[in-house]
Design a protein around this motif. Structure first.
Motif, mmCIF file in Angstrom:
data_model
loop_
_atom_site.group_PDB
_atom_site.id
_atom_site.type_symbol
_atom_site.label_atom_id
_atom_site.label_comp_id
_atom_site.label_asym_id
_atom_site.label_seq_id
_atom_site.Cartn_x
_atom_site.Cartn_y
_atom_site.Cartn_z
ATOM 1 N N LYS A 4 0.819 -1.217 0.000
ATOM 2 C CA LYS A 4 0.000 0.000 0.000
ATOM 3 C C LYS A 4 0.856 1.271 0.000
ATOM 4 C CE LYS A 4 -4.245 -1.615 2.183
ATOM 5 N NZ LYS A 4 -5.131 -1.479 3.346
ATOM 6 N N GLU A 7 4.231 3.633 -4.605
ATOM 7 C CA GLU A 7 3.605 4.606 -5.511
ATOM 8 C C GLU A 7 3.074 3.936 -6.773
ATOM 9 O OE1 GLU A 7 2.812 7.828 -4.918
ATOM 10 O OE2 GLU A 7 3.554 7.395 -2.897
ATOM 11 N N LYS A 10 -0.263 2.479 -5.915
ATOM 12 C CA LYS A 10 -1.268 3.524 -5.753
ATOM 13 C C LYS A 10 -1.768 4.021 -7.113
ATOM 14 C CE LYS A 10 0.626 5.270 -1.410
ATOM 15 N NZ LYS A 10 1.332 6.398 -0.774
ATOM 16 N N HIS A 13 -3.786 1.332 -8.907
ATOM 17 C CA HIS A 13 -5.117 1.207 -8.300
ATOM 18 C C HIS A 13 -6.031 2.331 -8.804
ATOM 19 C CE1 HIS A 13 -8.212 0.274 -5.387
ATOM 20 N NE2 HIS A 13 -8.155 1.514 -4.929
ATOM 21 N N GLU A 14 -5.490 3.543 -8.887
ATOM 22 C CA GLU A 14 -6.259 4.665 -9.450
ATOM 23 C C GLU A 14 -6.693 4.346 -10.884
ATOM 24 O OE1 GLU A 14 -4.145 8.382 -9.402
ATOM 25 O OE2 GLU A 14 -3.746 8.232 -7.249
#
Length: 121
Positions: A4, A7, A10, A13-14
């Protein structure tokens, strides 16, 4: 490092969230065709980062990141196809492509760093 905190995870996931939003407007007849393939390929990117992070060897981590990179390229193709079929606006496609290009660079850098650590181990 926990997945998590990565980067690259992240951002990927976006990307998945964006793909799900974009595909809501696709024609119903694409539900079990392009929509399904697009969402599956996109989800595979962060999922493989997570699974690789949970492995106990750098070699396995590299393998899962390589799979994530391949899934990213599949996702990029589905975006191009959606644009060409006019399911996605050009501006949405350009933003999507910019994000996937950034993820691709991040994955490649991450893979290079892990492979370099293997050479020095």
């Amino acid at each position: 490092m926990h997945w998590k905190d990565l980067e690259v995870w992240k951002l990927s996931h976006e990307m998945v969230l964006e793909v799900y939003k974009l595909t809501r407007s696709f024609p119903e007849y694409e539900k079990f065709r392009l929509t399904d393939q697009f969402c599956r390929a996109a989800c595979s990117v962060p999922a493989n980062i997570v699974e690789g992070n949970a492995r106990h060897s750098r070699k396995e981590y590299i393998q899962f990141l390589t799979t994530a990179r391949a899934s990213l390229e599949e996702t990029r193709y589905h975006g191009l196809l959606a644009r060409d079929l006019e399911y996605m606006q050009s501006l949405d496609y350009e933003q999507f492509e910019a994000k996937t290009e950034r993820i691709s660079r991040m994955l490649n850098a991450f893979l290079r760093s892990l492979k370099a650590k293997d050479k020095h181990a």
